[in-house]
Structures are given as C-alpha cells and as structure tokens.
Design a protein around this motif. Structure first.
Motif, PDB file in Angstrom:
ATOM      1  N   ARG A 195      37.143  30.642  48.798  1.00 16.38           N
ATOM      2  CA  ARG A 195      36.948  30.183  47.415  1.00 16.38           C
ATOM      3  C   ARG A 195      35.502  30.265  46.949  1.00 16.38           C
ATOM      4  O   ARG A 195      35.234  30.298  45.754  1.00 16.38           O
ATOM      5  N   GLY A 196      34.556  30.301  47.899  1.00  9.47           N
ATOM      6  CA  GLY A 196      33.157  30.377  47.527  1.00  9.47           C
ATOM      7  C   GLY A 196      32.789  31.667  46.807  1.00  9.47           C
ATOM      8  O   GLY A 196      31.726  31.748  46.187  1.00  9.47           O
ATOM      9  N   TYR A 197      33.656  32.654  46.879  1.00 12.92           N
ATOM     10  CA  TYR A 197      33.388  33.949  46.239  1.00 12.92           C
ATOM     11  C   TYR A 197      34.121  34.076  44.899  1.00 12.92           C
ATOM     12  O   TYR A 197      34.261  35.179  44.383  1.00 12.92           O
ATOM     13  N   THR A 198      34.569  32.960  44.347  1.00 16.59           N
ATOM     14  CA  THR A 198      35.258  33.006  43.061  1.00 16.59           C
ATOM     15  C   THR A 198      34.274  33.316  41.942  1.00 16.59           C
ATOM     16  O   THR A 198      33.474  32.469  41.524  1.00 16.59           O
ATOM     17  N   ASP A 199      34.305  34.527  41.494  1.00 21.17           N
ATOM     18  CA  ASP A 199      33.523  34.988  40.355  1.00 21.17           C
ATOM     19  C   ASP A 199      34.334  36.114  39.744  1.00 21.17           C
ATOM     20  O   ASP A 199      34.345  37.233  40.266  1.00 21.17           O
ATOM     21  N   PHE A 200      35.032  35.822  38.649  1.00 23.97           N
ATOM     22  CA  PHE A 200      36.014  36.775  38.138  1.00 23.97           C
ATOM     23  C   PHE A 200      35.379  38.048  37.602  1.00 23.97           C
ATOM     24  O   PHE A 200      36.004  39.102  37.598  1.00 23.97           O
ATOM     25  N   GLU A 201      34.131  37.968  37.181  1.00 26.34           N
ATOM     26  CA  GLU A 201      33.461  39.188  36.740  1.00 26.34           C
ATOM     27  C   GLU A 201      33.254  40.136  37.917  1.00 26.34           C
ATOM     28  O   GLU A 201      33.514  41.348  37.817  1.00 26.34           O
ATOM     29  N   ARG A 202      32.813  39.601  39.048  1.00 24.33           N
ATOM     30  CA  ARG A 202      32.601  40.426  40.235  1.00 24.33           C
ATOM     31  C   ARG A 202      33.930  40.878  40.836  1.00 24.33           C
ATOM     32  O   ARG A 202      34.053  42.009  41.324  1.00 24.33           O
ATOM     33  N   PHE A 223      45.418  29.086  33.814  1.00 27.76           N
ATOM     34  CA  PHE A 223      46.218  30.311  33.717  1.00 27.76           C
ATOM     35  C   PHE A 223      47.541  29.995  33.021  1.00 27.76           C
ATOM     36  O   PHE A 223      47.927  28.834  32.834  1.00 27.76           O
ATOM     37  N   ARG A 224      48.256  31.058  32.652  1.00 24.98           N
ATOM     38  CA  ARG A 224      49.636  30.926  32.181  1.00 24.98           C
ATOM     39  C   ARG A 224      50.504  31.905  32.962  1.00 24.98           C
ATOM     40  O   ARG A 224      50.077  33.004  33.321  1.00 24.98           O
ATOM     41  N   ARG A 225      51.714  31.464  33.248  1.00 28.63           N
ATOM     42  CA  ARG A 225      52.636  32.294  34.014  1.00 28.63           C
ATOM     43  C   ARG A 225      53.239  33.358  33.109  1.00 28.63           C
ATOM     44  O   ARG A 225      53.691  33.082  32.009  1.00 28.63           O
ATOM     45  N   VAL A 248      38.135  30.249  29.066  1.00 30.86           N
ATOM     46  CA  VAL A 248      37.335  30.992  28.091  1.00 30.86           C
ATOM     47  C   VAL A 248      36.540  32.099  28.778  1.00 30.86           C
ATOM     48  O   VAL A 248      36.583  33.268  28.378  1.00 30.86           O
ATOM     49  N   ARG A 249      35.834  31.755  29.840  1.00 28.65           N
ATOM     50  CA  ARG A 249      35.017  32.750  30.527  1.00 28.65           C
ATOM     51  C   ARG A 249      35.850  33.609  31.469  1.00 28.65           C
ATOM     52  O   ARG A 249      35.651  34.823  31.548  1.00 28.65           O
ATOM     53  N   SER A 250      36.759  32.997  32.210  1.00 26.56           N
ATOM     54  CA  SER A 250      37.530  33.756  33.199  1.00 26.56           C
ATOM     55  C   SER A 250      38.404  34.815  32.529  1.00 26.56           C
ATOM     56  O   SER A 250      38.538  35.936  33.029  1.00 26.56           O
ATOM     57  N   ALA A 251      38.997  34.488  31.377  1.00 26.76           N
ATOM     58  CA  ALA A 251      39.834  35.463  30.673  1.00 26.76           C
ATOM     59  C   ALA A 251      39.000  36.630  30.157  1.00 26.76           C
ATOM     60  O   ALA A 251      39.472  37.772  30.103  1.00 26.76           O
ATOM     61  N   ARG A 252      37.779  36.343  29.768  1.00 27.26           N
ATOM     62  CA  ARG A 252      36.907  37.414  29.283  1.00 27.26           C
ATOM     63  C   ARG A 252      36.430  38.304  30.434  1.00 27.26           C
ATOM     64  O   ARG A 252      36.375  39.523  30.307  1.00 27.26           O
TER      65      ARG A 252
END
Length: 388
Positions: A195-202, A223-225, A248-252
């Motif tokens: 989990r420490g590597y959670t960065d959706f842009e990367r 999230f939404r299913r 907001v950020r993760s979806a972008r």
C-alpha cells in the motif's frame, strides 16, 4: 606443492572478471594505484562477506594469518586495514554497482525457466524497500530523522530465482513511491507492491507502459462499482469487481477502470482488498501473486542476517555503497554457483559451508553436493506471516 585451487578461487572463477576489468577501466579505478588494485579490493571485500568478518581489523588479521595463500586467492599485495579503508573511501562505488548489475543479468538468464507455481509466463517482480539504521553523528550524509541517520535499499526482485533486477541506494528520507520514477517498466510484466506505493498517477504510467500491477487497496479508497463477476467463495474470494475511481485526484490521475478483488484469509481472519489493471488472469491468481510479494521481505531479512550490511567498514557514502553493492554481488554469485552446479542446498547452507571451507582445496561441486541431510534443509528462520 600444488594440491588444487582454493575454494575461494573456485568461487571467484564463476565471476566474469573481464567485465570487472572493464568496469574498473570505465571509472579509472586503478588510476595512480601502485599495489592494492581494485581487483584486490573486491576479493578482500568478497572474502569478508563470505566469512562473516565484522571489521577491517578482522579482515586484515584473518587474511594475513593465511598470507601464504593470498596469491592463490588472486590477491597480489599484503593486506593492511588502512589501505583497504582508503580504497573503500576513494574508489568509485559505481565500479561495483555496474559489476553487480552484470552478474544480475547472468543470474536472471540462468533462472529464467524457474517455476513459480503459477500458470503464468509473465515475469513477476516484487518491489519494496528496507531501511538500515545508522548513527547520525557518524553518517551525517544519510539524512533520515532529526536524531537518526539511515540508508534505504530499494529493490525490485525477480521472483524467478529471487534475483534483484534493480537496486537503488538512497538516504532514509526518500519515500518508497518515488522509486517508481526510476523504473523502466517491462511490457507484460507484473509488479507486486504494497500500500505504500499507492500513487495513481505513477500506477497509470505503469498501465500505459503495458505493464501490470497488483497492489493492496487502502481502506479509504473512493470508487463506484461498474461490474461484478461471480466468484467461488470456498476459495476465500468474496468479490471480483470492475470499478472506476471517484476521488477528485485519483479519478483524474487514473481515468481507466480497475479490477478490485476482495479476499478473506481464514488463517489470519483478515479481509484483504487488491487492485490490479489485469482483467484476464483468474482472481485467485491475483491473491497468490500478492503472497509472492513476501519473497522480497524474506530477501531483505536474508541479506541482513547473512551478509555484512548492518555494520559498515567505512562511514562515507562511497564506502557504504561499495560495501552494499559488493554484498549484493556475493549474494548473486552464490545464486549463480547454485544454479550452474545444480546444487539442491539452500543459499543459506551454501554460505555456511563456504564460510568454513574458504581456504580448503576440495572441488567446489563435491564440497557443496555431498549427501548431507542438513544441506537440503531450507533457511531455518520461520516463514513470515504472508498478509501482515
């Protein structure tokens, strides 16, 4: 009277010494050197790793006690701790980093056909970091906290053979996730991270490079299913969903769909949630892949226990990195010997045998393949809990 090669010399014969000479030439390692060459430095430091020496004084005393055998070990000058200390301080650590990388490439080719126990032809990597605590007053360059120093060993482990394919040594302040910027993603390969590597842009950059990842989801994931697939709950699976991120950020940063898999581990009574961008492999294989991530934890535990990287022979950044890279090269050398000689013993057993027989002249394959029941035992340390 000549009675055969020393065990140490037989082990060194498995190294591509022409590559070491090229690395030395590339960084002018032997410039202005009259006696104690970089090859001598490497052999002394490799000896220290194989025989569990604790200090420069320890190395000096042990090697000079066998001074009549130094020539047969490939060491061409008398050993003095001040000379070895100066070599570790001044000779470019990149010599040994490049050499270790060349050994890694050899080992990965040897272990390319290793069976992971999964129905996957893809390369599988586990990425993690381990912190080595240091004294701030002695290692002021290794910034970590206000009163502590540390170095971090960031490692990408190829799980076929547990061979490190990428290593980055940093001070303690570098966050684990930043290492993703240094990787060159391999298309089709799986990258298993915590989990420490959670960065959706990367993570999206990995996805765009056609690589796959498996990561544990954080509890606050928004999230939404989109879709649910049927699962066999007797296997521990609870759901297999296609989701879209709504933060907001993760979806972008990650606009594509993700696969969310929930798994119940009966042994630990824990519910675990995984995210991946691979929609084709079975859901249970995703959970099995994450189990394999613990191999990198065991790798860190193994090298900390059996190689000399917790106490250092020098205090400068160059000396520390030199020692770490030579330790890594010795680990890979033992893995190469194990594969080339088809030795059933574990790396732990091989190191224990080498540590006691380094000055013997018995043939290496005979020494390491004798029918000793203790040699076939794996590392005696307890298996870590897979899902902590």
């Amino acid at each position: 009277m000549y009675t055969g090669k020393l065990v140490f010399a037989q082990a060194i014969d498995h190294l591509p010494l022409h590559t070491l000479r090229r690395c030395i030439q590339l960084y002018n390692g032997n410039r202005h050197v009259k006696r104690f060459s970089c090859q001598d430095q490497y052999r002394c430091m490799a000896f220290a790793q194989l025989t569990y020496r604790e200090s420069l004084r320890d190395i000096e005393a042990c090697l000079n006690a066998q001074s009549n055998k130094l020539y047969h070990m490939g060491i061409r000058s008398r050993i003095a701790r001040s000379t070895l200390a100066e070599a570790n301080e001044k000779r470019d650590w990149r010599i040994y980093a490049d050499f270790a990388q060349s050994l890694i490439q050899i080992a990965r080719r040897l272990y390319a056909d290793e069976d992971l126990g999964l129905e996957l032809d893809n390369t599988v990597y586990a990425l993690d970091a381990s912190t080595i605590d240091l004294c701030l007053s002695v290692f002021p360059w290794a910034h970590f906290r206000q009163t502590k120093a540390a170095v971090k060993l960031h490692t990408l482990l190829d799980l076929r053979g547990n061979i490190p394919s990428f290593i980055h040594i940093s001070d303690g302040k570098l966050h684990d996730v930043n290492v993703l910027d240094l990787l060159l993603p391999e298309p089709g390969a799986f990258y298993i991270v915590d989990r420490g590597y959670t960065d959706f842009e990367r993570l999206h950059q990995l996805h765009q490079a056609l690589a796959f990842f498996v990561i544990r989801a954080k509890s606050n994931l928004q999230f939404r299913r989109v879709y649910s697939r049927p699962v066999d709950k007797q296997t521990g699976l609870r759901c297999d969903q296609t989701i879209a991120l709504t933060g907001v950020r993760s979806a972008r940063h990650y606009p594509d769909p993700l696969r969310r898999i929930k798994y119940y581990d009966a042994e630990t009574d824990k519910r675990l949630v995984f995210l991946t961008n691979n929609f084709t492999i079975p859901a249970i294989t995703v959970t099995d892949l994450y189990r394999y991530r613990w191999q990198v934890e065991l790798f860190f535990k193994w090298i900390k226990q059996h190689l000399r990287i917790k106490s250092f022979f020098g205090t400068s950044e160059n000396a520390v990195k030199t020692q770490v890279w030579i330790a890594v090269s010795v680990y890979v050398l033992v893995a190469i010997i194990k594969k080339r000689l088809d030795i059933p013993a574990s790396l732990y057993s091989i190191l224990q045998i080498l540590s006691l027989t380094i000055f013997e002249t018995m043939p290496l394959n005979q020494l390491l393949t004798e029918d000793d029941p203790d040699m076939t035992h794996s590392d005696p340390h307890n298996q870590l809990n897979l899902f902590e």
